[in-house]
Design a protein around this motif. Structure first.
Motif, PDB file in Angstrom:
ATOM      1  N   ILE A 235     -40.394   2.247  32.625  1.00 43.67           N
ATOM      2  CA  ILE A 235     -38.991   2.366  33.029  1.00 43.67           C
ATOM      3  C   ILE A 235     -38.045   2.158  31.846  1.00 43.67           C
ATOM      4  N   GLU A 236     -38.425   1.309  30.893  1.00 40.11           N
ATOM      5  CA  GLU A 236     -37.546   1.056  29.751  1.00 40.11           C
ATOM      6  C   GLU A 236     -37.269   2.338  28.966  1.00 40.11           C
ATOM      7  N   TYR A 237     -38.255   3.230  28.895  1.00 40.26           N
ATOM      8  CA  TYR A 237     -38.065   4.476  28.151  1.00 40.26           C
ATOM      9  C   TYR A 237     -37.154   5.432  28.908  1.00 40.26           C
ATOM     10  N   LEU A 238     -37.202   5.373  30.223  1.00 40.97           N
ATOM     11  CA  LEU A 238     -36.293   6.192  31.020  1.00 40.97           C
ATOM     12  C   LEU A 238     -34.856   5.693  30.885  1.00 40.97           C
ATOM     13  N   ILE A 239     -34.678   4.373  30.854  1.00 40.26           N
ATOM     14  CA  ILE A 239     -33.328   3.820  30.666  1.00 40.26           C
ATOM     15  C   ILE A 239     -32.788   4.194  29.286  1.00 40.26           C
ATOM     16  N   LYS A 240     -33.626   4.097  28.265  1.00 40.86           N
ATOM     17  CA  LYS A 240     -33.199   4.490  26.917  1.00 40.86           C
ATOM     18  C   LYS A 240     -32.878   5.987  26.859  1.00 40.86           C
ATOM     19  N   ALA A 241     -33.635   6.784  27.605  1.00 42.31           N
ATOM     20  CA  ALA A 241     -33.362   8.224  27.662  1.00 42.31           C
ATOM     21  C   ALA A 241     -31.997   8.491  28.293  1.00 42.31           C
ATOM     22  N   MET A 242     -31.638   7.669  29.286  1.00 40.58           N
ATOM     23  CA  MET A 242     -30.340   7.862  29.944  1.00 40.58           C
ATOM     24  C   MET A 242     -29.189   7.717  28.963  1.00 40.58           C
ATOM     25  N   GLN A 243     -29.327   6.805  28.001  1.00 39.12           N
ATOM     26  CA  GLN A 243     -28.274   6.646  26.990  1.00 39.12           C
ATOM     27  C   GLN A 243     -28.053   7.959  26.232  1.00 39.12           C
ATOM     28  N   LEU A 244     -29.147   8.663  25.941  1.00 37.46           N
ATOM     29  CA  LEU A 244     -29.049   9.945  25.232  1.00 37.46           C
ATOM     30  C   LEU A 244     -28.510  11.033  26.142  1.00 37.46           C
ATOM     31  N   VAL A 245     -28.938  11.042  27.381  1.00 38.18           N
ATOM     32  CA  VAL A 245     -28.488  12.067  28.327  1.00 38.18           C
ATOM     33  C   VAL A 245     -26.988  11.969  28.564  1.00 38.18           C
ATOM     34  N   PRO A 302     -42.097   8.099  34.473  1.00 37.78           N
ATOM     35  CA  PRO A 302     -42.208   7.869  33.025  1.00 37.78           C
ATOM     36  C   PRO A 302     -43.378   6.967  32.613  1.00 37.78           C
ATOM     37  N   SER A 303     -44.446   6.940  33.418  1.00 37.27           N
ATOM     38  CA  SER A 303     -45.524   5.965  33.245  1.00 37.27           C
ATOM     39  C   SER A 303     -46.273   6.119  31.927  1.00 37.27           C
ATOM     40  N   LEU A 304     -46.745   4.975  31.410  1.00 41.47           N
ATOM     41  CA  LEU A 304     -47.664   4.995  30.276  1.00 41.47           C
ATOM     42  C   LEU A 304     -49.056   5.415  30.728  1.00 41.47           C
ATOM     43  N   MET A 305     -49.395   5.099  31.990  1.00 42.33           N
ATOM     44  CA  MET A 305     -50.674   5.493  32.572  1.00 42.33           C
ATOM     45  C   MET A 305     -50.487   5.572  34.078  1.00 42.33           C
ATOM     46  N   GLU A 306     -51.135   6.540  34.705  1.00 45.25           N
ATOM     47  CA  GLU A 306     -50.972   6.755  36.145  1.00 45.25           C
ATOM     48  C   GLU A 306     -52.151   7.559  36.653  1.00 45.25           C
ATOM     49  N   THR A 338     -44.887  23.801  38.035  1.00 44.83           N
ATOM     50  CA  THR A 338     -44.253  22.965  39.059  1.00 44.83           C
ATOM     51  C   THR A 338     -43.467  21.787  38.500  1.00 44.83           C
ATOM     52  N   GLY A 339     -43.480  21.584  37.186  1.00 42.51           N
ATOM     53  CA  GLY A 339     -42.762  20.451  36.616  1.00 42.51           C
ATOM     54  C   GLY A 339     -42.836  20.455  35.107  1.00 42.51           C
ATOM     55  N   ILE A 340     -42.274  19.415  34.505  1.00 44.22           N
ATOM     56  CA  ILE A 340     -42.242  19.287  33.052  1.00 44.22           C
ATOM     57  C   ILE A 340     -42.992  18.023  32.642  1.00 44.22           C
ATOM     58  N   LEU A 341     -43.883  18.156  31.678  1.00 43.12           N
ATOM     59  CA  LEU A 341     -44.618  17.017  31.145  1.00 43.12           C
ATOM     60  C   LEU A 341     -44.086  16.654  29.760  1.00 43.12           C
ATOM     61  N   VAL A 342     -43.907  15.346  29.530  1.00 43.20           N
ATOM     62  CA  VAL A 342     -43.513  14.848  28.215  1.00 43.20           C
ATOM     63  C   VAL A 342     -44.498  13.754  27.821  1.00 43.20           C
ATOM     64  N   GLU A 343     -44.521  13.386  26.577  1.00 44.35           N
ATOM     65  CA  GLU A 343     -45.443  12.352  26.124  1.00 44.35           C
ATOM     66  C   GLU A 343     -44.961  10.960  26.548  1.00 44.35           C
ATOM     67  N   PRO A 344     -45.877  10.037  26.826  1.00 44.98           N
ATOM     68  CA  PRO A 344     -45.475   8.670  27.190  1.00 44.98           C
ATOM     69  C   PRO A 344     -44.686   7.996  26.062  1.00 44.98           C
ATOM     70  N   MET A 345     -43.792   7.092  26.452  1.00 44.72           N
ATOM     71  CA  MET A 345     -43.000   6.265  25.525  1.00 44.72           C
ATOM     72  C   MET A 345     -42.103   7.115  24.625  1.00 44.72           C
ATOM     73  N   ASP A 346     -41.703   8.280  25.084  1.00 46.47           N
ATOM     74  CA  ASP A 346     -40.880   9.197  24.294  1.00 46.47           C
ATOM     75  C   ASP A 346     -39.538   9.394  24.991  1.00 46.47           C
ATOM     76  N   GLU A 347     -38.577   8.504  24.694  1.00 46.54           N
ATOM     77  CA  GLU A 347     -37.274   8.622  25.353  1.00 46.54           C
ATOM     78  C   GLU A 347     -36.531   9.897  24.976  1.00 46.54           C
ATOM     79  N   MET A 348     -36.746  10.377  23.754  1.00 48.13           N
ATOM     80  CA  MET A 348     -36.120  11.629  23.345  1.00 48.13           C
ATOM     81  C   MET A 348     -36.668  12.805  24.162  1.00 48.13           C
ATOM     82  N   GLY A 349     -37.988  12.821  24.360  1.00 52.82           N
ATOM     83  CA  GLY A 349     -38.587  13.876  25.170  1.00 52.82           C
ATOM     84  C   GLY A 349     -38.103  13.829  26.610  1.00 52.82           C
TER      85      GLY A 349
END
Length: 428
Positions: A235-245, A302-306, A338-349
């Motif tokens: 979740i921390e990476y999603l919050i950091k991504a929000m700052q960029l968005v 935004p999971s590191l593992m799932e 059906t969706g978009i995949l990004v790498e884990p821990m990548d707030e820019m992605g």
């Protein structure tokens, strides 16, 4: 068939969004619809009790209040897992055809009870953090957990009549550790395609959420995630991504869930001055999730593992475009169409993917429709239950034939499990 599902946390007592509890309850409902008798044996939250929900009998048990004092709605503690087998032994369940234990302790219980009764022992491993333990815990704890999984997962695969996995990434790891291909099968999670329907999006009412939380404005695009607030869920990476968005597009993030990282995540939100755009909604009962998803423009995992995220499949069922990390079993159930995949821990992605969808309504709609079709065909709970039922029936027929030919001369569970531990014990 008489089916006993075994797990330390009850699908009825857990007020949050626990995926394992949801999976057990949803498949149990489907088994009942298919004509089977289903009981869920679980640890009590408070007072031991028996109840019937949608034809499923739920028996919550305790002994000397061990379950009462280890209950946590946001997390399955190690203490509860260790004590649950003792509690089961003092409660002596009835006889069943299928004993289906979830994860490790309950998997051992299922094997013990099945051997006593001559039934079929089934174990489900709902994903694993094995590849990322070094990112989640200190070196000593990481080694402890990795060694535990390294021993228990293949040992249970060998002991059980079959071991199901909700993510093929870990099934392949268990096979690499020596488990038989005949004993390991991947069956991904599912979604209730009736309750999680795109038609709900047409009647979404933001006032219910606004009156409860005072922060949701449906005129602003909504990004939604529903996760336990723990490090592995990213979740921390999603919050950091929000700052960029937010530098380019006005939107808001709704976070459903609770957990050990809540305070740290709220602090991060304040540190980044995002408190007006990031809303922590707390624990929401699973049955109340559809209206929240209906309001969402984009769902993010935004999971590191799932393994195979139930929340992701439910979002897909509601025609919501999904952004998920390329981690564990997520790419197994989220095709590129059906969706978009990004790498884990990548707030820019994450930020780039969110902006891409926010700026292109046509792509959001296209991904959402493809996602709904994909879930309808492959991942309804009915389809999941039928896969399990086929394995149950095959194994039960084989078990009955074996008993007719050889009698009930089984080796003891303890000696066989000890032999597997000795064989598999390796410190990394």
């Amino acid at each position: 068939m008489k089916i006993l599902q075994i797990y330390e946390l009850s699908p009825h007592d857990n007020v949050g969004t626990g995926g394992i509890e949801v999976a057990i309850m949803e498949t149990s409902r489907e088994f009942v619809a298919l004509g089977h008798e289903v009981t869920i044996l679980t640890g009590a939250r408070d007072i031991p009790q028996e109840q019937i929900i949608d034809g499923v009998q739920i028996i919550s048990i305790d002994f000397c209040s061990l379950m009462k004092y280890t209950w946590n709605g946001a997390n399955l503690s190690l203490a509860r897992q260790a004590l649950f087998p003792l509690v089961v032994l003092f409660n002596r369940p009835d006889t069943y055809d299928i004993y289906h234990g979830h994860i490790y302790s309950s998997g051992l219980i299922a094997n013990y009870l099945a051997r006593r009764a001559g039934g079929v022992a089934v174990n489900t491993i709902h994903g694993s953090y094995y590849p990322i333990w070094s990112k989640l815990a200190n070196p000593f704890a990481a080694r402890f957990y990795r060694t535990g999984e390294r021993i228990l997962a293949p040992a249970l695969a060998k002991l059980s009549d079959i071991q199901f996995h909700t993510g093929d990434y870990f099934a392949q790891q268990v096979l690499a550790w020596g488990a038989s291909k005949q004993k390991v099968k991947t069956i991904h999670n599912g979604a209730d395609i009736v309750r999680f329907s795109p038609s709900l999006s047409q009647i979404a009412d933001s006032h219910l959420i606004t009156s409860s939380h005072g922060a949701i404005d449906s005129s602003i695009p909504v990004i939604l995630t529903a996760r336990r607030l723990v490090k592995k869920n990213g979740i921390e990476y999603l919050i950091k991504a929000m700052q960029l968005v937010l530098k380019e597009k006005q939107c808001q993030l709704m976070i459903i869930g609770e957990g050990a990282e809540h305070a740290a995540l709220e602090q991060l939100t304040h540190d980044l001055d995002l408190q007006d755009n990031v809303h922590f909604l707390g624990l929401i009962p699973h049955e109340q999730l559809p209206p929240y998803l209906a309001l969402a423009d984009i769902a993010v995992i935004p999971s590191l593992m799932e393994a195979s995220s139930i929340f992701m499949l439910e979002a897909m069922a509601m025609e919501k475009p999904v952004i998920a990390t390329n981690a564990g079993g997520l790419p197994e159930v989220l095709p590129q169409s059906t969706g978009i995949l990004v790498e884990p821990m990548d707030e820019m992605g994450l930020a780039d993917a969110i902006l891409e969808l926010l700026q292109c309504e046509e792509k959001r709609l296209q991904l959402g429709k493809k996602a709904r079709e994909h879930v309808e065909v492959n991942y309804s709970w009915k389809a999941v239950a039928k896969q399990m039922e086929a394995e149950y029936m095959r194994l039960l027929a084989r078990k009955k034939k074996t008993l007719e030919n050889q009698g009930r001369n089984y080796p003891s569970l303890i000696s066989k499990f000890a032999a597997n531990i000795v064989f598999n014990l390796k410190w990394e």
